[in-house]
Design an enzyme around this catalytic site. Structure first.
Site, PDB file in Angstrom:
ATOM      1  N   LYS A 272       0.864  -1.189   0.000  1.00 35.53           N
ATOM      2  CA  LYS A 272       0.000   0.000   0.000  1.00 35.53           C
ATOM      3  C   LYS A 272       0.896   1.234   0.000  1.00 35.53           C
ATOM      4  CE  LYS A 272      -3.128   2.611   3.087  1.00 35.53           C
ATOM      5  NZ  LYS A 272      -4.032   2.579   4.250  1.00 35.53           N
ATOM      6  N   ASP A 277      -2.829  10.227   3.517  1.00 38.03           N
ATOM      7  CA  ASP A 277      -4.213   9.777   3.692  1.00 38.03           C
ATOM      8  C   ASP A 277      -4.999  10.789   4.534  1.00 38.03           C
ATOM      9  OD1 ASP A 277      -6.581   8.400   3.983  1.00 38.03           O
ATOM     10  OD2 ASP A 277      -5.768   6.820   5.289  1.00 38.03           O
ATOM     11  N   LYS A 284     -10.566  12.634   7.929  1.00 35.47           N
ATOM     12  CA  LYS A 284     -10.074  12.305   9.267  1.00 35.47           C
ATOM     13  C   LYS A 284     -10.079  13.551  10.148  1.00 35.47           C
ATOM     14  CE  LYS A 284      -6.723   8.687   7.974  1.00 35.47           C
ATOM     15  NZ  LYS A 284      -7.254   7.580   8.764  1.00 35.47           N
ATOM     16  N   ASP A 295       1.519   6.487   5.466  1.00 39.02           N
ATOM     17  CA  ASP A 295       0.562   5.503   4.959  1.00 39.02           C
ATOM     18  C   ASP A 295       1.076   4.780   3.703  1.00 39.02           C
ATOM     19  OD1 ASP A 295      -1.781   4.261   5.615  1.00 39.02           O
ATOM     20  OD2 ASP A 295      -3.059   5.603   4.431  1.00 39.02           O
ATOM     21  N   ASP A 354     -12.259   6.610   3.732  1.00 38.70           N
ATOM     22  CA  ASP A 354     -11.013   6.469   4.499  1.00 38.70           C
ATOM     23  C   ASP A 354     -10.514   5.018   4.479  1.00 38.70           C
ATOM     24  OD1 ASP A 354      -8.893   7.230   6.032  1.00 38.70           O
ATOM     25  OD2 ASP A 354     -10.019   7.437   7.906  1.00 38.70           O
ATOM     26  N   GLU A 356      -9.328   3.357   2.155  1.00 37.38           N
ATOM     27  CA  GLU A 356      -8.800   3.430   0.787  1.00 37.38           C
ATOM     28  C   GLU A 356      -7.688   2.423   0.511  1.00 37.38           C
ATOM     29  OE1 GLU A 356      -7.652   5.169   3.201  1.00 37.38           O
ATOM     30  OE2 GLU A 356      -5.512   4.899   2.913  1.00 37.38           O
ATOM     31  N   ARG A 358      -7.421  -0.746   1.258  1.00 32.26           N
ATOM     32  CA  ARG A 358      -7.911  -2.015   0.725  1.00 32.26           C
ATOM     33  C   ARG A 358      -8.388  -1.857  -0.723  1.00 32.26           C
ATOM     34  NH1 ARG A 358     -12.253  -2.352   5.470  1.00 32.26           N
ATOM     35  NH2 ARG A 358     -10.633  -1.062   6.401  1.00 32.26           N
TER      36      ARG A 358
HETATM   37  N1  BES Z   1      -4.292   4.605   6.932  1.00 34.03           N
HETATM   38  C1  BES Z   1      -5.383   4.255   7.733  1.00 34.03           C
HETATM   39  C2  BES Z   1      -5.045   3.270   8.843  1.00 34.03           C
HETATM   40  C3  BES Z   1      -4.087   3.720   9.902  1.00 34.03           C
HETATM   41  C4  BES Z   1      -4.545   4.102  11.142  1.00 34.03           C
HETATM   42  C5  BES Z   1      -2.738   3.695   9.679  1.00 34.03           C
HETATM   43  C6  BES Z   1      -3.663   4.470  12.122  1.00 34.03           C
HETATM   44  C7  BES Z   1      -1.858   4.065  10.661  1.00 34.03           C
HETATM   45  C8  BES Z   1      -2.320   4.456  11.890  1.00 34.03           C
HETATM   46  C9  BES Z   1      -6.493   3.636   6.899  1.00 34.03           C
HETATM   47  O1  BES Z   1      -6.556   4.042   5.589  1.00 34.03           O
HETATM   48  C10 BES Z   1      -7.788   4.009   7.537  1.00 34.03           C
HETATM   49  O2  BES Z   1      -8.052   5.167   7.623  1.00 34.03           O
HETATM   50  N2  BES Z   1      -8.537   3.023   7.968  1.00 34.03           N
HETATM   51  C11 BES Z   1      -9.785   3.251   8.623  1.00 34.03           C
HETATM   52  C12 BES Z   1     -10.762   2.226   8.143  1.00 34.03           C
HETATM   53  C13 BES Z   1     -12.171   2.480   8.571  1.00 34.03           C
HETATM   54  C14 BES Z   1     -12.718   3.703   7.876  1.00 34.03           C
HETATM   55  C15 BES Z   1     -12.985   1.277   8.256  1.00 34.03           C
HETATM   56  C16 BES Z   1      -9.559   3.117  10.127  1.00 34.03           C
HETATM   57  O3  BES Z   1      -8.793   2.270  10.538  1.00 34.03           O
HETATM   58  O4  BES Z   1     -10.130   3.910  10.874  1.00 34.03           O
HETATM   59 ZN    ZN Z   2      -4.755   4.698   4.769  1.00 33.62          ZN
HETATM   60 ZN    ZN Z   3      -7.683   5.818   5.300  1.00 32.78          ZN
END
Ligand code: BES
Ligand code: ZN
Ligand code: ZN
Length: 505
Positions: A272, A277, A284, A295, A354, A356, A358
């Protein structure tokens, strides 16, 4: 950092800082008795040294504890540094790595630019493995993230010398030492990429950095952008990329050794590479958002791993794929409720922009199979839920295939990195069923978020043996430790490389 391996006695060895490890020999039986720490060298000059402070109990040789002697009379070295590795029954390669890192980080602020490290001799520790761990740990300790300080003083170690006993088997120690150099350098290569801010490291720049690395190492590399992504019908990848003014990059690196068996496995490393992000339209909160420059740590790990693979030359074919984009809110951005058709043909209902990572990996994994991959591994800072589950100590690992997982477990024994297995089970699939399309890009509830993300990815790998590494909690160190600076950790590079090498055996 230049490195060197020597086989010499210590007495007449000139050194700016000679580092010797020690274990804590105290037992829990008698807490009041002072037990002298045991120095992990059989070298006569160091072992015979009469050091009252070691008998005093003031220095217990706990992990990374340091004790400095200036101008030790029995040695030619200018300084002798004893570094603790904790209880003698628990001395592992991890402790050696940390001690070497701690020695380097002791030297740096004191402007000591040459470090000479004595390979520890201890029951149950192999000398070659210890030499390799030492050099890996030294590279980890040498990295500092202060690239953009206008008054930056380069205090990095100029020369790290590892000294092994004269009686050691030179060939095996040399080979292990060389591996340590390659892995340490590659891990720091990854850390330097992860450290770059989003304005400096766009997907295009990440593509350029990967291409430059490949050119240097003699690997074929292609970097595609919007046109190819659309042509390949990578609708999930493009859904994320479309919101940014920065064009995406689809990075494809290849390692094709001539001596790999024709019918052997083709391993694909898929990363990834979200260079920033924001969360997109499901934006966020601003607090902590600056950290989302990391990210792309999964993608950077794959580029670093390919660098190491190019130098270690295992007899197995490897393809490295990084799906890089910037996740931005804009008039062109994808929205919650949108339906994106992935390259595999699956219709994805976007519930949260968010989620993204996956999306881009869905197309990356499918593409890897199309390029002939027989085994897949992906790495991603994928979910906050994985951080909730495992904290900032273990990364998550998911597998749909026991044999692949066993290969990974063996890799972890060598790399010393900490991963904890989480389940991949059909019961979780219900949480990502869509009413308008095939699957949703989130599980709908906060519960089991790391697992539903893995279940989403599994839709795009089908039966191909696959491992998924969620490194969200461990790719960035919020606090410094004695052996490592605050900032990017470079996690997963060493484990992925060992996983690849395990298919050669
Ligand atoms: N890049 C984030 C995940 C992340 C969180 C990385 C903390 C490093 C530290 C990812 O893209 C994300 O935002 N995931 C969301 C998914 C949710 C919307 C289902 C999350 O984990 O909140
Ligand atoms: Zn992310
Ligand atoms: Zn994200």
């Amino acid at each position: 950092m230049k490195t060197e391996l020597k086989f010499e006695a210590l007495q007449s060895l000139p050194a700016e800082l000679l580092v010797v490890l020690a274990t804590d020999a105290s037992t829990s039986k008698d807490k009041n008795a002072v037990a002298e720490p045991v120095l992990l060298t059989r070298d006569a000059a160091v072992a015979s040294a009469d050091k009252p402070v070691l008998k005093s109990g003031e220095f217990t040789a706990s992990a990374c504890e340091t004790l400095l002697f200036y101008g030790p009379p029995e040695l030619k070295a200018k300084r002798l540094l004893i570094v603790g590795v904790g209880k003698s029954g628990k001395v592992s390669l991890t402790e050696i790595r940390k001690a070497a890192g701690a020695a380097v980080r002791f030297a740096k602020p004191r402007s000591i630019r040459h470090v000479t490290f004595v390979v520890p001799e201890h029951d149950g520790l192999s000398l070659p493995a210890a030499a390799r761990a030492a050099v890996e740990g030294a590279f980890v300790g040498d990295f500092d993230p202060d690239t953009y300080k206008s008054d930056r003083k380069d205090r990095s170690i100029e020369q790290f010398t590892v000294v092994a006993p004269v009686s050691a088997d030179k060939k095996t120690v040399e080979a292990a030492f060389r591996e340590g150099v390659i892995l340490g350098e590659s891990q720091n290569f990854t850390r330097a990429l992860v450290n770059e801010p989003g304005n400096r490291l766009t997907p295009t720049v990440l593509g350029q950095r990967a291409a430059a690395m490949c050119k240097e190492q003699g690997l074929p590399c292609e970097v595609h952008s919007t046109e190819k992504i659309k042509e390949l019908k990578m609708g999930a990848f493009w859904a994320v990329a479309q919101g940014s003014d920065e064009p995406p990059a689809l990075i494809v690196m290849r390692y094709e050794p001539k001596d790999a068996p024709k019918d052997g496995p083709v391993l694909a490393l898929v990363g990834k590479g979200i260079t920033f992000d924001t969360g997109g339209i499901s934006i966020k909160p601003s607090e902590g958002m600056e950290k989302m420059k990391y990210d792309m740590a999964g993608g950077a790990a794959m580029i670093g791993a390919m660098r190491a693979i190019a130098q270690l030359k295992p007899k197995v074919r490897v393809i490295g794929i990084v799906c890089s984009a910037e996740n931005m809110p804009s008039g062109k951005a994808y929205r919650p409720g949108d339906v994106a058709i992935a390259m595999s043909g699956k219709a994805i209902e976007v519930l949260n922009t968010d989620a993204e990572g996956r999306m881009v990996l869905a197309d990356g994994l499918h593409y890897a199979k199309q390029l002939g991959a027989t085994h897949l591994i992906d790495a991603a800072t994928l979910t906050g839920a994985c951080v909730v589950a495992l904290g900032m100590v273990n990364a998550g690992v998911f597998a749909n295939d026991e044999a692949s997982y066993e290969h990974f477990q063996k890799a972890l024994e060598i790399s010393g990195e900490k991963f904890w297995r989480l389940p991949v089970e059909d019961e979780y699939r219900e949480m990502i069923v869509s009413h308008i399309g095939d699957i949703t890009n989130t599980g709908g509830s906060r519960y089991g978020g790391a697992i539903t993300a893995a279940m989403f990815l599994k839709e795009f790998v089908d039966e191909t043996p696959w491992l998924h590494l969620d490194i969200a909690g461990v790719a960035w160190m919020d606090e410094q430790k004695p052996w490592i600076a605050k900032g990017p950790s470079g996690v997963a590079v060493r484990s992925i490389v060992e996983w690849v090498r395990s298919y050669e055996k």
